[in-house]
Design an enzyme around this catalytic site. Structure first.
Site, PDB file in Angstrom:
ATOM      1  N   LEU A   1       0.817  -1.222   0.000  1.00 37.14           N
ATOM      2  CA  LEU A   1       0.000   0.000   0.000  1.00 37.14           C
ATOM      3  C   LEU A   1       0.845   1.264   0.000  1.00 37.14           C
ATOM      4  CD1 LEU A   1      -2.864  -1.117   2.413  1.00 37.14           C
ATOM      5  CD2 LEU A   1      -2.872  -1.046  -0.085  1.00 37.14           C
TER       6      LEU A   1
ATOM      7  N   ASN B   1       7.006  -3.407   3.728  1.00 32.61           N
ATOM      8  CA  ASN B   1       8.175  -2.739   3.136  1.00 32.61           C
ATOM      9  C   ASN B   1       7.863  -1.321   2.679  1.00 32.61           C
ATOM     10  OD1 ASN B   1       6.570  -3.681   1.026  1.00 32.61           O
ATOM     11  ND2 ASN B   1       8.293  -3.857  -0.379  1.00 32.61           N
TER      12      ASN B   1
ATOM     13  N   ASN C   1       9.260  -9.514  -8.993  1.00 35.80           N
ATOM     14  CA  ASN C   1      10.134 -10.349  -8.185  1.00 35.80           C
ATOM     15  C   ASN C   1       9.288 -11.152  -7.199  1.00 35.80           C
ATOM     16  OD1 ASN C   1      12.298 -11.506  -6.954  1.00 35.80           O
ATOM     17  ND2 ASN C   1      12.937  -9.671  -5.832  1.00 35.80           N
TER      18      ASN C   1
ATOM     19  N   ASP D   1       0.144  -9.817  -4.602  1.00 34.02           N
ATOM     20  CA  ASP D   1       1.411  -9.077  -4.595  1.00 34.02           C
ATOM     21  C   ASP D   1       1.229  -7.746  -5.328  1.00 34.02           C
ATOM     22  OD1 ASP D   1       3.983  -8.294  -4.135  1.00 34.02           O
ATOM     23  OD2 ASP D   1       4.928  -9.822  -5.394  1.00 34.02           O
TER      24      ASP D   1
ATOM     25  N   GLY E   1       7.613  -5.130  -9.866  1.00 31.08           N
ATOM     26  CA  GLY E   1       6.238  -5.215  -9.376  1.00 31.08           C
ATOM     27  C   GLY E   1       5.183  -4.818 -10.376  1.00 31.08           C
TER      28      GLY E   1
END
Lengths: 440, 313
Positions: free
Chosen positions: A67, A98, A281, A308, A327
Site C-alpha cells: 500500500l 516494506n 520479483n 502481490d 512489481g
C-alpha cells in the site's frame, strides 16, 4: 436493518455450500442462507436486491498487498489501495511492511491500522521481521502483535541470515502468528532482473535462477520445522518451490503457500518486448513453471491466491529495464484472471478458486472472515463470472497503472463488494428491476 | 531488395537474410567513398544525427560520427557523464528533449538491455542500437560479417568460432544471429562461468574446450575480457584464463590454414590474445575498424537517405 440478496448462487467453500440461495444480512452480519421469503421480513425496514445470475461468495481476502503508505504516497495510499481492493472484490487486505517508514515498531503498525479504519474495507497490518527491514536485529514483534499486527513478513527485503530468521520464527511461533516469507537468496539472485534461462540469454538481461527461490523455500521450511512456526511461503513462482511445498506438506509440516495470477498466466517470454510492467520479483518463469504452479493449485499444494499488488508511479516504470522497479498492480485484475485462466481453463472449479481467495487466507491470518457462516461479519463479494471485462488501467482505483494486462479481454466481473453489511463497491438496483452495476 | 523498410535497427535477431544482404551490399559501395581522396558526399545534408552514449566508447562512437559526417549529416554527440543525465534527467526526458531539437536519428549505447527498444517506442526518430547491455550490438555484427565476406568471399558454410566472455557479450549475440541467418556455423567457446544460461538452446555449437572449438574454423573471433570481470569471480586468475582460453599462435594452428582472426576491440594483449597473434598475418582487426565506418554509413543511408542512389549523390 436487514439486506436480502435474492436469487443468486451462493458459494461458500468453508461450509461446502454451492447452490442457489438467498442471503440475509442483519445488523452487518450473516443472518441466514437459504430460501428466504421477503414477506417474513417486512416487519423491519430493509432492502432487497435481486441478484439473479450472479454468484455470492465470502468477501475475498488478499494476504499480499503493498500500500506504499507511509512514505511513498505518490505510488499508492492506504485509501486508494483499499478502493482498488474493493473494486477487485476484496473485503480484507494485508498490508506488507516494506513501506519507506517500515512497520518495525508499534507506532507505524497503529498508523497503518488507523488509516485502514478510514477506508470501507478491512486493512490488516503485517509487521516487519527486523528493525529497518535490514535483516539484522529482530523488531519488537511482541509489541506490534499487541498493537494488532496479524503476521510478520520480510517481503521485499528477505532475511538472509538463517540465525536471525530462526529467532524471528521462534517469536512468531510464541505469538501464534505466521511468518510470511519472501524466499530469495540475494547473493544468488544478485542483480538479476528476470528469470534465468534461454529467454534471459536472448534478451540480454541478467537472470535470477529458480534455485535462488527454491533454496530459500527449503531453508525456511527447515527453520519452520526447527522452530514450530507456521511458515507461509509467499508468491511461489516455480516448479521447484511447488515441489518443495508438496514434500513438506506430505511430511505434515505446518506450512502454507500462495501464488499470484502473474505466475499462472505469464511466462518470461513476456519480457522480450522489454515491458517494465513484466519485471516482477520473483520473476515470471517458464511455461513448465506455469504448469507446475497450476498443478500445485489443483492438488492443493498451493493454498492461497494473493496478488502481490505492487503499485509504482510512471517514473519508476517508464525507464530502462535495469533500473525499473519490480512489481505490478494486481487487485483489480486478480479475480478475472483467476476465473479466465484457472476456472474457465479447467484447473480449478469456481468453488476451489474461491476457497483459495477466502477461507484459506482467513485461516492463515486467524480471521473471523472468509465464510458466510451465520453470525459472521457480512463481508461478501458478488460476482458475475460470465461477464466480459476489458482491462483498462486508466480506470483503476489504484494509483498504480503498472499492469501488463492492460487491454486484455477477460471473463469475470465484480458486481459488488460488501463489508460488514455495507456496500464498499458497486451499487445494485432496487428489487423489481434488473440488477446492474452503476459505477465501475 | 533495395530499401530497408524499418524505422529502427535494434538487433540482428529480428532481421531477415535479405535485409542483412542489402546492408552488406550497400556497405561495400560505401567503402568506395572511403577510398576516395575527398571523403565526403552530400547525401544526408540537412539530416541531424545524435549519438547518445550511456557507456564509454571510442571506436563505435567515432565510427558513427565519421560515417555520419562522410555523408554530410550534422552530428551531435552526448555522453552521459557530461550531460544533464548527471543532474538526474531520465532517459525518456533526454530523448524527448533531443527529439524536440530535430534529431532525425538516434544512435544509442546503453548499459541496459532493451534501452534502444524503449527509445524506439518513445521517439518518432530513427534509432540505431550501438550496443545495449548484454543484448545486441548489431553494427558490430554487421561489420564482422562484412569483414568475413571480404576475406572469404562468402558467409554461407563458414565455421566461425567466437571465444571469450560470451555471457556478457552483445557482440557474440549479434554475431550468432547474423551469421546463422547467412548460413554460417557458429561455435561459442569460453569458460562455463562465462557462457550464458541455456545457450545450448540457441542454434550454435557450444564448447568449453578451446582447442576443440578452434579445430577447422574459418574464422576465430576473440572477445575482450572486460576488466571488471577479472575481479568478480568469473574465473580464478588472468594467468589461468590466458593459459586455458587465450588465443596464441600454437592454438591457432588447429584452425584452417587460411584462418581469419578477428577482435572487436579494445584488446587486452596477453590476456585473451597474444600480441604476436593480434598483429600477425591472420589478423584483420584494423580492417574491421574501417568496415565499421562503411556499415554505419550504409545504415544511416538506408534509414535516412530514402531511395536516392548513393553513387550519384
Amino acid at each position: 436493518m436487514w439486506v436480502l440478496l435474492k436469487g443468486g448462487h451462493v458459494i461458500d467453500p468453508a461450509q461446502g455450500i454451492d447452490k442457489a440461495a438467498d442471503v440475509l444480512i442483519r445488523d452487518g452480519r450473516i443472518a441466514e442462507i437459504g430460501k428466504i421469503d421477503v414477506q417474513s421480513l417486512n416487519s423491519d425496514p430493509g432492502e432487497v436486491y435481486d441478484i439473479a445470475g450472479k454468484v455470492v461468495t465470502p468477501g475475498l481476502i488478499d494476504v499480499h498487498v503493498h500500500l506504499r503508505e507511509p512514505g511513498e504516497e505518490h505510488k499508492e495510499t492506504i485509501a486508494t489501495g483499499a478502493a482498488a481492493a474493493a473494486a477487485g472484490g476484496f473485503t480484507s487486505i494485508l498490508a506488507m511492511p516494506n513501506t519507506k517508514t517500515a512497520p518495525d515498531n508499534r507506532a507505524v503498525v497503529e498508523y497503518v491500522l488507523s488509516q485502514g479504519k478510514r477506508t470501507p474495507i478491512n486493512v490488516l497490518a503485517c509487521c516487519a521481521m527486523t528493525k529497518g527491514m535490514e535483516g539484522k536485529e529482530m523488531a519488537e514483534l511482541g509489541d506490534m502483535f499487541d498493537a494488532g499486527a496479524v503476521a510478520v513478513s520480510d517481503d521485499g527485503y528477505p532475511v538472509q541470515n538463517a540465525l536471525v530468521m530462526r529467532r524471528v520464527m521462534e517469536y512468531a511461533s510464541m505469538l501464534g502468528i505466521p511468518a510470511l516469507v519472501h524466499c530469495e537468496d540475494k547473493l544468488l539472485s544478485a542483480d538479476g532482473i528476470m528469470n534465468e534461462g534461454i529467454t534471459s540469454t536472448i534478451v540480454g538481461l541478467r537472470g535470477i535462477p529458480a534455485a535462488a527461490e527454491v533454496s530459500m523455500v527449503e531453508r525456511n521450511i527447515m527453520l519452520g520445522e526447527l522452530t514450530g512456526c507456521h511458515v507461509h511461503i509467499q508468491h511461489v513462482s516455480c516448479a521447484g518451490s511447488v515441489d518443495a511445498m508438496r514434500r513438506a506438506k506430505a511430511r505434515g509440516l505446518k506450512v502454507t503457500c500462495e501464488t499470484c495470477p502473474q505466475y499462472f498466466t505469464l511466462t518470461d517470454e513476456a519480457l522480450v518486448d522489454y515491458d517494465t510492467n513484466t519485471k516482477v520479483n520473483p520473476p515470471l518463469r517458464t511455461s513448465a513453471d506455469v504448469e507446475a504452479v497450476k498443478a500445485g493449485l489443483a492438488d492443493g499444494t498451493i493454498d492461497i491466491i494473493a496478488t502481490d499488488h505492487a503499485p509504482h508511479s510512471a517514473e519508476d516504470k517508464e525507464v530502462e529495464m535495469t533500473i525499473a522497479s519490480f512489481g505490478m498492480v494486481g487487485l483489480e485484475t486478480a479475480l478475472p484472471l483467476v476465473i479466465t485462466k484457472l476456472v474457465n481453463e479447467g484447473t480449478l472449479t469456481l468453488s476451489q478458486a474461491i476457497e483459495k481467495l477466502t477461507i484459506a487466507p482467513a485461516k492463515l491470518l486467524g480471521l473471523n472472515a472468509g465464510t458466510l457462516t451465520e453470525g459472521a461479519p457480512a463481508d461478501i463479494t458478488i460476482l458475475d463470472p460470465g461477464a466480459e471485462v476489458i482491462v483498462d488501467s486508466s480506470s483503476f482505483k489504484s494509483m498504480g497503472r503498472n499492469t501488463p494486462f492492460n487491454g486484455w479481454k477477460l471473463k469475470g466481473a465484480v458486481a459488488a463488494t460488501i463489508v460488514g453489511g455495507t456496500f464498499a463497491y458497486g451499487q445494485l438496483s432496487p428489487v423489481g428491476e434488473k440488477c446492474e452495476v452503476l459505477s465501475r | 531488395m533495395n530499401k530497408l523498410d524499418r524505422k529502427d535497427i535494434l538487433g540482428l535477431q529480428d532481421m531477415t537474410q535479405s535485409e542483412i544482404q542489402l546492408i552488406l551490399d550497400t556497405a561495400i559501395s560505401m567503402k568506395e567513398i572511403l577510398n576516395r581522396p575527398v571523403k565526403k558526399v552530400p547525401t544526408l545534408r540537412g539530416k541531424t544525427v545524435c549519438t547518445l552514449f550511456y557507456e564509454p566508447s571510442t571506436r563505435t562512437r567515432t565510427s558513427f560520427e565519421v560515417a555520419a559526417k562522410t555523408l554530410s549529416a550534422d552530428v551531435s554527440s552526448i555522453a552521459a557523464a557530461t550531460s544533464a543525465i548527471v543532474k538526474g534527467e531520465s532517459f525518456k526526458d533526454t530523448l524527448l528533449t533531443l527529439q524536440a531539437m530535430g534529431v532525425d536519428l538516434f544512435i544509442i549505447r546503453h548499459q541496459s538491455g532493451g534501452a534502444p527498444h524503449f527509445a524506439a517506442r518513445t521517439v518518432k526518430s530513427h534509432v540505431i542500437n550501438a550496443g545495449d547491455g548484454m543484448h545486441e550490438h548489431p553494427t558490430q555484427g554487421l561489420l564482422d560479417m562484412l569483414t568475413m565476406l571480404e576475406e572469404k568471399g562468402r558467409l554461407d558454410g563458414l565455421v566461425v568460432t567466437v571465444v571469450g566472455d560470451i555471457l556478457h557479450s552483445r557482440v557474440a549475440r549479434s554475431n550468432l544471429w547474423g551469421l546463422t541467418k547467412m548460413g554460417a556455423t557458429v561455435r561459442l567457446a569460453g569458460p562455463k562461468t562465462l557462457l550464458p544460461p541455456e545457450v545450448d538452446k540457441l542454434p550454435v555449437e557450444v564448447y568449453s574446450n578451446i582447442d576443440e572449438a578452434i579445430e577447422g574454423a574459418d574464422i576465430v573471433n576473440v572477445l575482450r575480457i572486460q576488466l571488471e570481470r577479472m575481479n568478480s569471480g568469473f574465473f580464478p586468475s588472468v594467468r589461468e584464463y590466458a593459459k586455458l582460453f587465450g588465443i596464441n599462435k600454437e592454438r591457432l594452428r588447429r584452425a584452417k590454414p587460411d584462418v581469419t582472426l578477428m577482435h572487436p576491440g579494445p584488446m587486452n594483449r596477453g590476456v585473451e590474445i597474444t600480441p604476436d597473434v593480434a598483429d600477425g598475418e591472420f589478423s584483420v582487426i584494423t580492417d574491421q575498424v574501417t568496415n565499421g565506418v562503411a556499415v554505419r554509413m550504409a545504415l544511416l543511408y538506408l534509414l535516412l537517405g530514402g531511395g536516392s542512389n548513393v553513387g550519384t549523390a
